[in-house]
Design a protein around this motif. Sequence first.
Motif, PDB file in Angstrom:
ATOM      1  N   TRP A  22       0.824  -1.211   0.000  1.00 16.61           N
ATOM      2  CA  TRP A  22       0.000   0.000   0.000  1.00 16.61           C
ATOM      3  C   TRP A  22       0.854   1.255   0.000  1.00 16.61           C
ATOM      4  O   TRP A  22       0.511   2.256  -0.617  1.00 16.61           O
ATOM      5  N   SER A  25       1.607   2.594  -3.368  1.00 20.79           N
ATOM      6  CA  SER A  25       0.454   2.824  -4.249  1.00 20.79           C
ATOM      7  C   SER A  25       0.068   4.300  -4.228  1.00 20.79           C
ATOM      8  O   SER A  25      -0.248   4.856  -3.175  1.00 20.79           O
ATOM      9  N   TYR A  28      -3.375   5.148  -2.687  1.00 19.89           N
ATOM     10  CA  TYR A  28      -3.355   5.143  -1.233  1.00 19.89           C
ATOM     11  C   TYR A  28      -2.623   6.377  -0.695  1.00 19.89           C
ATOM     12  O   TYR A  28      -3.063   7.039   0.241  1.00 19.89           O
ATOM     13  N   ARG A  29      -1.487   6.680  -1.311  1.00 25.55           N
ATOM     14  CA  ARG A  29      -0.651   7.784  -0.837  1.00 25.55           C
ATOM     15  C   ARG A  29      -1.353   9.138  -0.966  1.00 25.55           C
ATOM     16  O   ARG A  29      -1.096  10.042  -0.179  1.00 25.55           O
ATOM     17  N   LYS A  32      -3.288   9.377   2.242  1.00 27.63           N
ATOM     18  CA  LYS A  32      -2.474   9.400   3.461  1.00 27.63           C
ATOM     19  C   LYS A  32      -1.500  10.575   3.491  1.00 27.63           C
ATOM     20  O   LYS A  32      -1.259  11.162   4.538  1.00 27.63           O
TER      21      LYS A  32
END
Length: 152
Positions: A22, A25, A28-29, A32
């Motif tokens: 993750w 990715s 995802y980043r 986040k």
Amino acid sequence: MVSNTGTRFSKTAESYAGSLKWETSYDYRVSKYSSNPVSQIDMKLYNNTKSAINAAKANSYVLLYSDLVERLNVLDDIFLRTQAYIDAINSGEKLLVQSQNYQSLNKHDANSEKTKKAYNELIKLSQKTNTMIYRVYGKSTREAMLDKFSVK
């Protein structure tokens, strides 16, 4: 025969590798690390994953258990993908610095030998970076890297 210790180590390694997958990715980043999604991964997670994979391999006494071998191979693949991601980020960051260096020299004296040398180095590094980026897993991740590390 697989020892309980080997199974425990492989489950730990799979847990770390799942998080590491993750971490590389872009999709995802973005959620986040919204301020800078195309950036270096959590290197502590990377190192923990590496240690866990090595421990799983060292403590797995595999004779007839191809399932465990396949699981360890998947972990190796994730780890190699992560290494490609790290290499691309590092090269991209160097490219941005080299680009700034060239821009500064070009503004000062566009025809100097130093400027020409900086330009040639920039082109070589740009080609190297693009090659590294195209080794990164995931289309959206590659596209985001290409956008961030394009020389203008």
